[in-house]
Motif scaffolding. Structure first.
Motif, PDB file in Angstrom:
ATOM      1  N   ALA A 170     -18.080  18.022  69.014  1.00  0.00           N
ATOM      2  CA  ALA A 170     -16.687  18.071  68.583  1.00  0.00           C
ATOM      3  C   ALA A 170     -15.802  18.527  69.732  1.00  0.00           C
ATOM      4  CB  ALA A 170     -16.524  19.013  67.403  1.00  0.00           C
ATOM      5  N   THR A 171     -14.641  17.886  69.852  1.00  0.00           N
ATOM      6  CA  THR A 171     -13.630  18.286  70.827  1.00  0.00           C
ATOM      7  C   THR A 171     -12.365  18.654  70.074  1.00  0.00           C
ATOM      8  OG1 THR A 171     -14.507  16.857  72.564  1.00  0.00           O
ATOM      9  CG2 THR A 171     -12.224  17.583  72.797  1.00  0.00           C
ATOM     10  N   LEU A 172     -11.978  19.918  70.132  1.00  0.00           N
ATOM     11  CA  LEU A 172     -10.743  20.355  69.498  1.00  0.00           C
ATOM     12  C   LEU A 172      -9.636  20.394  70.539  1.00  0.00           C
ATOM     13  CD1 LEU A 172      -9.863  23.608  70.150  1.00  0.00           C
ATOM     14  CD2 LEU A 172     -11.995  23.978  68.921  1.00  0.00           C
ATOM     15  N   THR A 173      -8.441  20.074  70.114  1.00  0.00           N
ATOM     16  CA  THR A 173      -7.270  20.157  70.975  1.00  0.00           C
ATOM     17  C   THR A 173      -6.421  21.319  70.486  1.00  0.00           C
ATOM     18  OG1 THR A 173      -7.284  17.780  71.398  1.00  0.00           O
ATOM     19  CG2 THR A 173      -5.243  18.953  71.856  1.00  0.00           C
ATOM     20  N   SER A 174      -6.304  22.333  71.319  1.00  0.00           N
ATOM     21  CA  SER A 174      -5.665  23.576  70.906  1.00  0.00           C
ATOM     22  C   SER A 174      -4.167  23.401  70.683  1.00  0.00           C
ATOM     23  CB  SER A 174      -5.879  24.656  71.971  1.00  0.00           C
ATOM     24  OG  SER A 174      -5.033  24.427  73.090  1.00  0.00           O
ATOM     25  N   VAL A 175      -3.576  24.376  70.031  1.00  0.00           N
ATOM     26  CA  VAL A 175      -2.123  24.498  70.062  1.00  0.00           C
ATOM     27  C   VAL A 175      -1.733  24.882  71.489  1.00  0.00           C
ATOM     28  CG1 VAL A 175      -1.963  25.120  67.637  1.00  0.00           C
ATOM     29  CG2 VAL A 175      -2.256  26.926  69.346  1.00  0.00           C
ATOM     30  N   GLU A 176      -0.456  24.818  71.795  1.00  0.00           N
ATOM     31  CA  GLU A 176      -0.026  25.089  73.170  1.00  0.00           C
ATOM     32  C   GLU A 176      -0.302  26.546  73.543  1.00  0.00           C
ATOM     33  OE1 GLU A 176       3.959  24.676  75.998  1.00  0.00           O
ATOM     34  OE2 GLU A 176       3.846  23.647  74.054  1.00  0.00           O
ATOM     35  N   PRO A 177      -1.025  26.777  74.637  1.00  0.00           N
ATOM     36  CA  PRO A 177      -1.341  28.149  75.029  1.00  0.00           C
ATOM     37  C   PRO A 177      -0.146  28.834  75.696  1.00  0.00           C
ATOM     38  CG  PRO A 177      -2.277  26.627  76.597  1.00  0.00           C
ATOM     39  CD  PRO A 177      -1.649  25.792  75.518  1.00  0.00           C
ATOM     40  N   ARG A 178      -0.239  30.141  75.761  1.00  0.00           N
ATOM     41  CA  ARG A 178       0.758  30.923  76.495  1.00  0.00           C
ATOM     42  C   ARG A 178       0.060  32.160  77.073  1.00  0.00           C
ATOM     43  NH1 ARG A 178       2.428  31.418  70.919  1.00  0.00           N
ATOM     44  NH2 ARG A 178       1.975  33.508  70.100  1.00  0.00           N
TER      45      ARG A 178
END
Length: 281
Positions: A115-123
């Motif tokens: 599985a490849t998850l795409t994160s929310v935008e990091p900060r």
């Protein structure tokens, strides 16, 4: 009776990775989900219901540690995605989480689902000197044992993590933190884990993640922290805008895990990939 599936994520070996409970039809209230997570005893369990848009591959997901709800959990989401793909086939899924929508793509490689998850935008933000000193005291580390090339920061990739880089692999391996003291600091700063890393090379890192706020001494694989760390490396210009790197975690616990992280130029989000496999319970 609620049926809980048991998976390990970021490993294709049932003896490795980070274990997660998965409930695919979680028509439950909050106290019930927390009680199940506590009974299962893993660092997190995922609870899945149909998504708000009614699409066949769209789901709402919530995560609970044995002590509390967690906004986002990468390893439990990887486990959940593989569990769903085993039933519905590989492909794209969309998960509605407390931190926003998280797309996941499941593929098959050599008979193993990944599985490849795409994160929310990091900060990424600075950490106060006093908070850094308290974290080091709780870890029983000194500033002299840190890698000056990877400065301390608080990084977000779905949750907030304090990133501290050890100068040597030996320092990372010798982890003996004050659980209560670190817990108090993490609760005050609203941290989910402390992301302790050692850089083996430009594209290979080793990590350990104390997780006292979840009632767990240490996490064996932390997808949210890997996403946050990818954002950290990019924000500090420590890695190219297009890059892939690996994080080895859990080895010092006897539960080796492999997290593969990808950054893409022009896309602020971070992709974190790994295998998952069902375990007998």
């Amino acid at each position: 009776m609620t049926h809980v599936l048991h998976y390990t994520a970021f490993s294709d070996d049932p003896a490795g990775g980070n274990r997660a409970g998965v409930v695919l039809d979680a028509a439950l209230d909050d106290p019930q989900m927390l009680a199940i997570a506590a009974e299962v005893g893993y660092s997190e369990s995922a609870f899945v219901t149909p998504g708000p848009d009614g699409a066949p591959r769209s789901f709402t997901v919530r995560f609970f540690s044995p002590k509390a709800e967690v906004d986002f959990c990468g390893h439990a989401l990887v486990a959940t995605s593989v569990a769903l793909a085993e039933r519905a086939g590989a492909g794209d899924f969309l998960f509605h989480s407390a931190v926003g929508p998280v797309p996941v793509t499941v593929t098959e490689r050599d008979g193993t689902l990944r599985a490849t998850l795409t994160s929310v935008e990091p900060r990424v933000r600075e950490v106060a000197d006093a908070d850094l000193d308290e974290a080091l005291a709780a870890l029983r580390w000194s500033r002299a044992e840190l890698d000056e090339a990877l400065p301390p920061r608080i990084a977000f990739g779905g949750n907030e993590h304090l990133v501290l880089a050890a100068a040597t692999r030996e320092r990372l391996a010798d982890l003996d933190h004050d659980f209560g003291r670190l817990l108090a600091l993490m609760e005050r700063l609203r941290l989910t884990t402390v992301q302790l890393v050692w850089r083996e090379s430009a594209t290979v890192f080793h990590a350990r993640d104390p997780f006292p706020v979840g009632g767990v001494v240490e996490d064996a694989a932390t997808g949210a922290a890997a996403a946050a760390f990818g954002g950290y490396l990019r924000a500090l210009d420590l890695i190219p805008s297009d890059a892939r790197f690996t994080v080895h975690q859990g080895h010092d616990m006897g539960s080796p895990s492999l997290l593969e992280v990808e950054l893409r130029a022009g896309d602020p989000r971070v992709r974190v990939s790994g295998a998952a496999t069902r375990i007998e319970h």
